[in-house]
Design a protein around this motif. Structure first.
Motif, PDB file in Angstrom:
ATOM      1  N   VAL A  92      35.339  43.137  38.043  1.00  0.00           N
ATOM      2  CA  VAL A  92      34.732  43.712  39.654  1.00  0.00           C
ATOM      3  C   VAL A  92      33.349  42.639  39.819  1.00  0.00           C
ATOM      4  O   VAL A  92      33.260  42.629  41.033  1.00  0.00           O
ATOM      5  N   ASN A  93      32.783  41.945  38.733  1.00  0.00           N
ATOM      6  CA  ASN A  93      31.793  40.991  39.052  1.00  0.00           C
ATOM      7  C   ASN A  93      32.459  39.817  39.893  1.00  0.00           C
ATOM      8  O   ASN A  93      31.819  39.359  40.838  1.00  0.00           O
ATOM      9  N   PRO A 123      35.589  37.330  49.683  1.00  0.00           N
ATOM     10  CA  PRO A 123      35.162  37.465  51.238  1.00  0.00           C
ATOM     11  C   PRO A 123      36.146  38.600  51.674  1.00  0.00           C
ATOM     12  O   PRO A 123      37.479  38.755  50.918  1.00  0.00           O
ATOM     13  N   GLN A 124      35.748  39.529  52.599  1.00  0.00           N
ATOM     14  CA  GLN A 124      36.668  40.357  53.267  1.00  0.00           C
ATOM     15  C   GLN A 124      37.542  39.919  54.274  1.00  0.00           C
ATOM     16  O   GLN A 124      37.050  39.243  55.136  1.00  0.00           O
ATOM     17  N   ILE A 141      42.278  43.115  48.167  1.00  0.00           N
ATOM     18  CA  ILE A 141      40.950  43.375  47.723  1.00  0.00           C
ATOM     19  C   ILE A 141      40.091  44.296  48.816  1.00  0.00           C
ATOM     20  O   ILE A 141      39.483  43.518  49.793  1.00  0.00           O
ATOM     21  N   THR A 142      40.241  45.636  48.644  1.00  0.00           N
ATOM     22  CA  THR A 142      39.022  46.308  49.485  1.00  0.00           C
ATOM     23  C   THR A 142      37.890  46.862  48.531  1.00  0.00           C
ATOM     24  O   THR A 142      38.049  46.781  47.235  1.00  0.00           O
ATOM     25  N   PRO A 143      36.880  47.504  49.269  1.00  0.00           N
ATOM     26  CA  PRO A 143      35.871  48.055  48.467  1.00  0.00           C
ATOM     27  C   PRO A 143      36.337  49.318  47.667  1.00  0.00           C
ATOM     28  O   PRO A 143      35.920  49.522  46.588  1.00  0.00           O
ATOM     29  N   MET A 144      37.409  49.724  48.129  1.00  0.00           N
ATOM     30  CA  MET A 144      37.898  51.236  47.397  1.00  0.00           C
ATOM     31  C   MET A 144      38.564  50.758  46.238  1.00  0.00           C
ATOM     32  O   MET A 144      38.588  51.199  45.046  1.00  0.00           O
ATOM     33  N   TYR A 145      39.098  49.280  46.177  1.00  0.00           N
ATOM     34  CA  TYR A 145      39.781  48.813  45.093  1.00  0.00           C
ATOM     35  C   TYR A 145      38.822  48.516  43.802  1.00  0.00           C
ATOM     36  O   TYR A 145      38.903  48.793  42.739  1.00  0.00           O
ATOM     37  N   VAL A 146      37.814  47.934  44.521  1.00  0.00           N
ATOM     38  CA  VAL A 146      36.675  47.204  43.660  1.00  0.00           C
ATOM     39  C   VAL A 146      35.941  48.699  42.846  1.00  0.00           C
ATOM     40  O   VAL A 146      35.541  48.717  41.758  1.00  0.00           O
TER      41      VAL A 146
END
Length: 164
Positions: A72-73, A79-80, A86-91
């Protein structure tokens, strides 16, 4: 840091128990003792193996928790882009997995403490379990935020937050 400390503690206890098992365990009469006597060689070995397995599983949970937190770190700073996997939901799912594994590791570690006292007899197990239940209850249960008719925002010092 907490997961790292607890993983280190778990593996050190495993190493200590493994040293005790290897120096004192010998198989002479494995099934001749009762469970309540709890001092026969079979029961002593069963106690040590049970405690060792709890601490090992606790170590594995902490290790996987550290792995997910490290991932997660790294991913939180990526970058989005629209085509990115890699989405914010995945993280956030990875972070949730890390916290769940940390909680499971804590529960296994806390459960192993009365089992560690099981080596010395059933009375210490009872006393440790009797004190551990309220501690775990207070860790798991969050009391309601409304105290004496106040809302959560008033308790936190933000009286006008409800109208926003």
């Amino acid at each position: 840091m907490g997961s790292t400390l607890m993983a280190t503690t778990s593996i050190l206890l495993c190493a200590g128990l493994a040293a005790v098992i290897s120096s004192t365990y010998s198989v002479k009469r494995p099934l001749n003792d009762s469970i309540f006597g709890a001092h026969g060689e079979f029961m002593v070995s069963l106690k040590y193996v049970t405690i060792l397995s709890f601490f090992l599983f606790s170590f594995f949970c902490y290790s996987f928790s550290i792995r997910f937190i490290n991932q997660v770190n790294v991913l939180i700073n990526s970058p989005q882009s629209p085509a990115s996997v890699i989405t914010p939901m995945y993280v956030s799912e990875l972070l949730e997995k890390a916290f769940i594994l940390n909680t499971v590791g804590n529960r296994l570690f806390y459960t192993a403490l009365p089992l560690l006292l099981w080596i010395f007899g059933p009375l210490l197990v009872f006393l440790c379990s009797f004190t551990l239940i309220p501690v775990l209850y207070n860790l798991d249960l969050v009391l309601g935020f409304k105290k004496q008719g106040k809302t959560e925002s008033q308790i936190n010092g933000c009286g006008d937050c409800e109208s926003v």
